[in-house]
Design a protein around this motif. Structure first.
Motif, PDB file in Angstrom:
ATOM      1  N   UNK A   4      -7.551 -11.466   6.731  1.00 20.48           N
ATOM      2  CA  UNK A   4      -6.668 -10.915   7.446  1.00 20.48           C
ATOM      3  C   UNK A   4      -6.712  -9.365   6.841  1.00 20.48           C
ATOM      4  N   UNK A   5      -6.518  -8.410   7.764  1.00 17.78           N
ATOM      5  CA  UNK A   5      -6.614  -7.061   7.404  1.00 17.78           C
ATOM      6  C   UNK A   5      -5.460  -6.321   7.711  1.00 17.78           C
ATOM      7  N   UNK A   6      -4.626  -5.442   7.197  1.00 16.03           N
ATOM      8  CA  UNK A   6      -3.247  -4.860   7.646  1.00 16.03           C
ATOM      9  C   UNK A   6      -3.637  -3.422   7.506  1.00 16.03           C
ATOM     10  N   UNK A   7      -2.949  -2.965   8.585  1.00 20.52           N
ATOM     11  CA  UNK A   7      -3.070  -1.379   8.558  1.00 20.52           C
ATOM     12  C   UNK A   7      -1.782  -0.853   9.135  1.00 20.52           C
ATOM     13  N   UNK A  10      -0.304   3.804  12.828  1.00 16.26           N
ATOM     14  CA  UNK A  10      -0.845   5.382  13.059  1.00 16.26           C
ATOM     15  C   UNK A  10      -2.079   5.579  12.075  1.00 16.26           C
ATOM     16  N   UNK A  11      -2.513   4.746  11.481  1.00 15.92           N
ATOM     17  CA  UNK A  11      -3.881   4.979  10.460  1.00 15.92           C
ATOM     18  C   UNK A  11      -4.626   3.951  10.516  1.00 15.92           C
ATOM     19  N   UNK A  12      -5.479   3.859  11.520  1.00 17.32           N
ATOM     20  CA  UNK A  12      -6.440   2.755  11.827  1.00 17.32           C
ATOM     21  C   UNK A  12      -7.794   2.650  10.609  1.00 17.32           C
ATOM     22  N   UNK A  13      -7.961   3.760   9.869  1.00 12.42           N
ATOM     23  CA  UNK A  13      -8.798   3.935   8.912  1.00 12.42           C
ATOM     24  C   UNK A  13      -8.512   3.562   7.453  1.00 12.42           C
ATOM     25  N   UNK A  14      -6.946   3.143   7.413  1.00  8.33           N
ATOM     26  CA  UNK A  14      -6.623   2.961   5.979  1.00  8.33           C
ATOM     27  C   UNK A  14      -6.128   1.602   5.903  1.00  8.33           C
ATOM     28  N   UNK A  15      -7.073   0.792   5.183  1.00 10.38           N
ATOM     29  CA  UNK A  15      -6.592  -0.734   5.031  1.00 10.38           C
ATOM     30  C   UNK A  15      -5.400  -0.764   3.849  1.00 10.38           C
ATOM     31  N   UNK A  16      -4.423  -1.501   4.318  1.00  3.78           N
ATOM     32  CA  UNK A  16      -3.393  -1.560   3.341  1.00  3.78           C
ATOM     33  C   UNK A  16      -3.263  -3.015   2.602  1.00  3.78           C
ATOM     34  N   UNK A  17      -4.047  -4.059   3.147  1.00  4.97           N
ATOM     35  CA  UNK A  17      -4.316  -5.486   2.816  1.00  4.97           C
ATOM     36  C   UNK A  17      -5.313  -5.856   3.436  1.00  4.97           C
ATOM     37  N   UNK A  18      -6.239  -6.400   2.432  1.00  8.78           N
ATOM     38  CA  UNK A  18      -7.423  -7.150   2.890  1.00  8.78           C
ATOM     39  C   UNK A  18      -7.406  -8.618   2.419  1.00  8.78           C
ATOM     40  N   UNK A  19      -7.347  -9.665   2.745  1.00 10.36           N
ATOM     41  CA  UNK A  19      -7.356 -10.923   2.005  1.00 10.36           C
ATOM     42  C   UNK A  19      -8.229 -11.898   3.067  1.00 10.36           C
TER      43      UNK A  19
END
Length: 181
Positions: A4-7, A10-19
């Motif tokens: 799961x990757x969360x962005x 409006x910011x597709x190049x900044x990952x908020x969470x990656x689990x």
């Protein structure tokens, strides 16, 4: 491996969470009423097994799931290089849309990314063999099995007319990276 990757939307190049652990994926999606689970069967059918054999291998899980959700049917879908009109089909899947019925998939073989657009966030859920995902009706999303898909999945439904895609017209899927190679 499931992921799961969360962005921010409006910011597709900044990952908020990656689990990558199923429990963390499920817990992150639960507040949005998205079900994520892992199933295992005593025997995993071959990718080219007849639909009846695939359904029978997962029958105990299907019976429980359909009892919980009120769904009445399940079938097997295969997406691979021999799928008719594959480029057009992929283009449709890659357009953000909603459904009037929950979209429930269990991955028997292969992988695909359900990408969900919820309250200013994009949740890219890479599902692999053994993963179950249930996307509630009305949640904007798109799906990508990659340019060379090889997927066998169970579809669970109450009424197949609920699967008719209602396209949002948003080109958001073009702005976010594909999770599937």
């Amino acid at each position: 491996m499931s992921r799961l990757t969360v962005y921010r939307d409006d910011t597709p190049d900044m990952i908020l969470l990656d689990v990558t652990t199923p429990g963390e994926i499920a817990e992150t999606l639960r507040p949005h009423n998205i079900r994520f689970d892992r199933w295992s069967a005593p025997v995993t059918p071959a990718p080219d097994a007849p639909a009846e054999e695939v359904l029978e291998a997962y029958r105990p899980y299907l019976d429980t799931l359909m009892g919980e959700t009120g769904a009445g049917s399940a079938d097997v879908v295969r997406i691979n290089a021999s799928t008719p009109n594959l480029p057009e089909l992929r283009k449709k899947f890659l357009s953000e849309h909603t459904h009037s019925e929950d979209e429930v998939r269990f991955f028997v073989h292969g992988q695909g990314a359900f990408v969900l657009h919820i309250r200013g966030r994009v949740y890219s859920v890479l599902c692999t063999q053994g993963d179950l995902i249930s996307v509630p009706a009305g949640i904007p999303h798109w799906f990508d099995a990659g340019p060379n898909p090889d997927v066998v999945a169970l579809r669970v439904f109450t009424d197949t007319t609920g699967w008719i895609a209602q396209y949002t017209g948003d080109d958001i899927a073009n702005r976010f990276p594909a999770e599937v190679l």
